[in-house]
Scaffold this motif. Structure first.
Motif, PDB file in Angstrom:
ATOM      1  N   VAL A 442     114.108  12.111 -41.338  1.00  0.00           N
ATOM      2  CA  VAL A 442     113.456  13.060 -42.251  1.00  0.00           C
ATOM      3  C   VAL A 442     112.848  12.308 -43.434  1.00  0.00           C
ATOM      4  N   SER A 443     113.591  11.367 -43.989  1.00  0.00           N
ATOM      5  CA  SER A 443     113.067  10.580 -45.111  1.00  0.00           C
ATOM      6  C   SER A 443     111.824   9.800 -44.711  1.00  0.00           C
ATOM      7  N   ALA A 444     111.737   9.447 -43.419  1.00  0.00           N
ATOM      8  CA  ALA A 444     110.569   8.721 -42.914  1.00  0.00           C
ATOM      9  C   ALA A 444     109.450   9.660 -42.480  1.00  0.00           C
ATOM     10  N   GLY A 445     109.668  10.969 -42.669  1.00  0.00           N
ATOM     11  CA  GLY A 445     108.624  11.939 -42.350  1.00  0.00           C
ATOM     12  C   GLY A 445     108.656  12.488 -40.942  1.00  0.00           C
ATOM     13  N   VAL A 446     109.795  12.300 -40.232  1.00  0.00           N
ATOM     14  CA  VAL A 446     109.893  12.745 -38.839  1.00  0.00           C
ATOM     15  C   VAL A 446     111.093  13.681 -38.695  1.00  0.00           C
ATOM     16  N   LEU A 447     110.865  14.871 -38.142  1.00  0.00           N
ATOM     17  CA  LEU A 447     111.937  15.837 -37.916  1.00  0.00           C
ATOM     18  C   LEU A 447     112.322  15.802 -36.447  1.00  0.00           C
ATOM     19  N   ILE A 448     113.596  15.504 -36.173  1.00  0.00           N
ATOM     20  CA  ILE A 448     114.080  15.371 -34.799  1.00  0.00           C
ATOM     21  C   ILE A 448     115.139  16.435 -34.509  1.00  0.00           C
ATOM     22  N   ASN A 449     115.362  16.674 -33.215  1.00  0.00           N
ATOM     23  CA  ASN A 449     116.414  17.584 -32.771  1.00  0.00           C
ATOM     24  C   ASN A 449     117.503  16.778 -32.072  1.00  0.00           C
ATOM     25  N   PRO A 450     118.638  16.532 -32.748  1.00  0.00           N
ATOM     26  CA  PRO A 450     119.713  15.742 -32.135  1.00  0.00           C
ATOM     27  C   PRO A 450     120.322  16.454 -30.928  1.00  0.00           C
ATOM     28  N   GLY A 451     120.751  15.675 -29.950  1.00  0.00           N
ATOM     29  CA  GLY A 451     121.281  16.238 -28.722  1.00  0.00           C
ATOM     30  C   GLY A 451     122.551  17.035 -28.889  1.00  0.00           C
ATOM     31  N   ASP A 452     123.340  16.749 -29.941  1.00  0.00           N
ATOM     32  CA  ASP A 452     124.631  17.430 -30.059  1.00  0.00           C
ATOM     33  C   ASP A 452     124.505  18.882 -30.470  1.00  0.00           C
ATOM     34  N   ILE A 453     123.304  19.367 -30.818  1.00  0.00           N
ATOM     35  CA  ILE A 453     123.170  20.808 -31.069  1.00  0.00           C
ATOM     36  C   ILE A 453     123.052  21.571 -29.759  1.00  0.00           C
ATOM     37  N   TYR A 454     122.779  20.853 -28.660  1.00  0.00           N
ATOM     38  CA  TYR A 454     122.692  21.471 -27.339  1.00  0.00           C
ATOM     39  C   TYR A 454     123.966  21.269 -26.535  1.00  0.00           C
ATOM     40  N   SER A 455     124.773  20.309 -26.956  1.00  0.00           N
ATOM     41  CA  SER A 455     126.019  20.014 -26.256  1.00  0.00           C
ATOM     42  C   SER A 455     126.818  19.014 -27.066  1.00  0.00           C
ATOM     43  N   SER A 456     128.101  19.263 -27.199  1.00  0.00           N
ATOM     44  CA  SER A 456     128.952  18.324 -27.942  1.00  0.00           C
ATOM     45  C   SER A 456     129.118  17.010 -27.195  1.00  0.00           C
ATOM     46  N   ARG A 457     128.746  16.986 -25.907  1.00  0.00           N
ATOM     47  CA  ARG A 457     128.916  15.781 -25.101  1.00  0.00           C
ATOM     48  C   ARG A 457     127.675  14.895 -25.105  1.00  0.00           C
ATOM     49  N   HIS A 458     126.593  15.381 -25.683  1.00  0.00           N
ATOM     50  CA  HIS A 458     125.347  14.619 -25.642  1.00  0.00           C
ATOM     51  C   HIS A 458     124.968  14.184 -27.051  1.00  0.00           C
ATOM     52  N   THR A 459     125.843  13.385 -27.632  1.00  0.00           N
ATOM     53  CA  THR A 459     125.665  13.001 -29.031  1.00  0.00           C
ATOM     54  C   THR A 459     124.705  11.832 -29.209  1.00  0.00           C
ATOM     55  N   GLN A 460     124.300  11.184 -28.120  1.00  0.00           N
ATOM     56  CA  GLN A 460     123.405  10.029 -28.242  1.00  0.00           C
ATOM     57  C   GLN A 460     122.030  10.322 -27.664  1.00  0.00           C
ATOM     58  N   SER A 461     121.652  11.596 -27.668  1.00  0.00           N
ATOM     59  CA  SER A 461     120.371  11.997 -27.108  1.00  0.00           C
ATOM     60  C   SER A 461     119.529  12.732 -28.144  1.00  0.00           C
ATOM     61  N   LEU A 462     118.237  12.809 -27.873  1.00  0.00           N
ATOM     62  CA  LEU A 462     117.302  13.578 -28.682  1.00  0.00           C
ATOM     63  C   LEU A 462     116.434  14.415 -27.752  1.00  0.00           C
ATOM     64  N   ARG A 463     116.110  15.633 -28.196  1.00  0.00           N
ATOM     65  CA  ARG A 463     115.082  16.408 -27.515  1.00  0.00           C
ATOM     66  C   ARG A 463     113.762  16.126 -28.217  1.00  0.00           C
ATOM     67  N   LEU A 464     112.830  15.517 -27.494  1.00  0.00           N
ATOM     68  CA  LEU A 464     111.512  15.228 -28.041  1.00  0.00           C
ATOM     69  C   LEU A 464     110.496  16.181 -27.424  1.00  0.00           C
ATOM     70  N   SER A 465     109.594  16.689 -28.248  1.00  0.00           N
ATOM     71  CA  SER A 465     108.558  17.606 -27.773  1.00  0.00           C
ATOM     72  C   SER A 465     107.184  16.977 -27.959  1.00  0.00           C
ATOM     73  N   TYR A 466     106.381  17.021 -26.901  1.00  0.00           N
ATOM     74  CA  TYR A 466     104.995  16.566 -26.978  1.00  0.00           C
ATOM     75  C   TYR A 466     104.036  17.748 -27.130  1.00  0.00           C
ATOM     76  N   ALA A 467     104.581  18.968 -27.237  1.00  0.00           N
ATOM     77  CA  ALA A 467     103.750  20.173 -27.229  1.00  0.00           C
ATOM     78  C   ALA A 467     103.177  20.515 -28.597  1.00  0.00           C
ATOM     79  N   HIS A 468     103.774  19.983 -29.661  1.00  0.00           N
ATOM     80  CA  HIS A 468     103.359  20.382 -31.007  1.00  0.00           C
ATOM     81  C   HIS A 468     102.483  19.346 -31.692  1.00  0.00           C
ATOM     82  N   THR A 469     102.337  18.164 -31.090  1.00  0.00           N
ATOM     83  CA  THR A 469     101.599  17.072 -31.720  1.00  0.00           C
ATOM     84  C   THR A 469     100.512  16.552 -30.790  1.00  0.00           C
ATOM     85  N   THR A 470      99.483  15.983 -31.358  1.00  0.00           N
ATOM     86  CA  THR A 470      98.505  15.270 -30.548  1.00  0.00           C
ATOM     87  C   THR A 470      99.143  13.964 -30.073  1.00  0.00           C
ATOM     88  N   PRO A 471      98.581  13.339 -29.039  1.00  0.00           N
ATOM     89  CA  PRO A 471      99.139  12.053 -28.585  1.00  0.00           C
ATOM     90  C   PRO A 471      99.212  11.018 -29.699  1.00  0.00           C
TER      91      PRO A 471
END
Length: 490
Positions: A442-471
């Motif tokens: 966030v401090s670097a200007g990037v908002l990410i979705n950590p994996g542990d909000i989707y599962s307590s077992r996936h703490t080392q993952s991120l959900r990345l979306s290409y749908a909201h940004t240009t390439p």
């Protein structure tokens, strides 16, 4: 208006000599407390929000808050933020109900703190939303939608309530649209909802008893977890492989379960959220056979089904279901516009009637204007024409996103190339402090979705979306994210 500020919370012997912005902050905060807007125990807005409100930097804000903390007016609670202290000082405030006691009594659970932060930060235009579940607003079909609104405006005679199952014209249009995709559906088996998420709420409230078991993919859609948990349903997470839900794991649980007749499977078989995976046709047939054998109903979430890149997703579970076992949830929130707040459920008529009655008790029907607009958008052919272009654009963005990830994360993470939808599920090979990664991103200007909000077992993952940004926006954001990750690895 100048407020009287108690001596014990002033930071300067002579208030007139205090730095003006400090006094402005203090008067604003004390005004909130004095008016009852911020009773004792209230958690303050984040420092980012307050700094933005007063147009100051964090250090200035911290300096303004310091005397309030020292005087016991505010109290820091670590990761829980800063709250209005419940001390002798708070007795000087107007007497009011203990709202904290009431707020903890409601049956809706509070979002995780990181989810609350994401919900707020997604409206900060200074951040690149790298994990969001919303389509890029620049892809919205303005001309087609404007023409649809004109058509509807010319035809509107009233905007009253509609019947319990939803507007007949929209249900007829959805039935026709389903037939084009080889699914025979009667309008009487369709219930219009205020978004697909409300469908889950209706099922939880109208069909399932407290303590019922809900089998879900692990990880899965975060808001479904919140709905089920708030309804006091028991969640049972099932592992996934590259092809989606593990049928072996599901059958193992079903064999051992004593909860038959009081359980249900919730699944996102096509362009899964958050992993992007799609269940094969063969496994879909096997899943239906397994659920039939154990008499397990299925909730199929088809929110991303239409966004398969080649336009030919595997048949929905609903279309393969011969016996009315599948409750299908559809929506245009991902494919068109979340602001329409229109979804639908396809289910056996008795289920639709029951949940239509529950919906009337909750909100007395979805927006009649939104229903008219969507019905017209469907029947005019504009929706299908728009989808053709949208799928091509999403595929282009997905290919570019995977290329960007290969350039910056090939030595640090793994991911699977999706066949459609919005998401890439990125898993780091080494352990990272994910809460710190979130804050630094966030401090670097990037908002990410950590994996542990989707599962307590996936703490080392991120959900990345290409749908909201240009390439190019995606490439710059993941490059910046990679810098943050490398700094934490070192």
């Amino acid at each position: 208006m100048k407020r009287h500020i108690p001596v014990q919370i002033e930071w300067h012997p002579d208030p007139a000599q205090a730095v003006p912005v400090y006094r402005q902050i203090l008067e604003w905060m004390y005004g909130k407390m004095e008016s009852g807007e911020w009773p004792a125990g209230t958690r303050l807005p984040s420092q980012r929000e307050m700094a933005r409100h007063f147009q100051v930097n964090w250090s200035t804000l911290n300096q303004a808050l310091k005397p309030l903390l020292e005087a016991g007016v505010l109290q820091g609670r670590g990761s829980q933020g800063t709250v209005v202290a419940s001390t002798a000082w708070s007795l000087r405030l107007p007497v009011q109900p203990d709202w904290n006691r009431y707020m903890t009594a409601g049956y809706f659970r509070a979002n995780q703190e990181v989810v609350q932060a994401i919900n707020t930060l997604e409206f900060d235009d200074r951040l690149v939303r790298l994990g969001t579940g919303e389509l890029d607003p620049r892809l919205f079909p303005q001309d087609a939608f404007r023409q649809t609104l004109r058509d509807v405006a010319d035809a509107i005679t009233s905007l009253g309530y509609v019947e319990p199952l939803g507007m007949p014209a929209l249900r007829q249009a959805l039935a026709g649209y389903a037939r084009k995709r080889n699914s025979i559906v009667a309008p009487s088996s369709i219930l219009i909802t205020s978004g697909a998420l409300q469908g889950l709420q209706l099922i939880s409230a109208g069909l399932l008893r407290g303590g019922a078991t809900v089998y879900v993919e692990d990880p899965t859609y975060v808001k479904s977890l919140q709905v089920f948990q708030s309804a006091h349903l028991r969640l049972c997470g099932l592992p996934m492989d590259d092809q989606g839900l593990s049928l072996e794991a599901l059958e193992k649980h079903l064999r051992q379960s004593s909860d038959r007749g009081n359980s249900v499977l919730y699944t996102i078989p096509t362009n899964h959220n958050p992993t992007g995976r799609t269940l094969s046709r063969r496994r879909r047939i096997q899943l239906l056979e397994l659920c039939s054998r154990y008499d397990l109903p299925i909730i199929e979430d088809g929110a991303y089904e239409e966004l398969t890149f080649d336009g030919t997703p595997p048949p929905s579970l609903k279309s393969l279901d011969p016996g009315g076992r599948v409750l299908y949830l559809g929506s245009v929130s991902k494919s068109l516009a979340p602001g329409l707040r229109i979804g639908w459920m396809i289910a056996p008529e008795p289920v639709v009637q029951r949940l239509g009655d529950v919906k009337m008790q909750i909100d007395y029907g979805a927006s009649s204007l939104s229903q008219q607009v969507l019905a017209r958008f469907l029947t005019s052919g504009r929706y299908e024409q728009y989808l053709d272009g949208l799928r091509c654009e999403l595929q282009r963005r997905c290919q570019a996103a995977c290329q960007s990830l290969s350039e910056v994360f090939a030595d640090m993470a793994d991911w699977q190339v999706p066949q459609g939808g919005f998401y890439i599920w990125l898993t780091f090979r080494s352990r990272l402090p994910m809460e710190l990664l979130f804050r630094k991103a966030v401090s670097a200007g990037v908002l990410i979705n950590p994996g542990d909000i989707y599962s307590s077992r996936h703490t080392q993952s991120l959900r990345l979306s290409y749908a909201h940004t240009t390439p190019e926006e995606f490439r710059q954001a993941v490059s910046q994210l990679a810098v943050v990750v490398r700094s934490l690895e070192g």
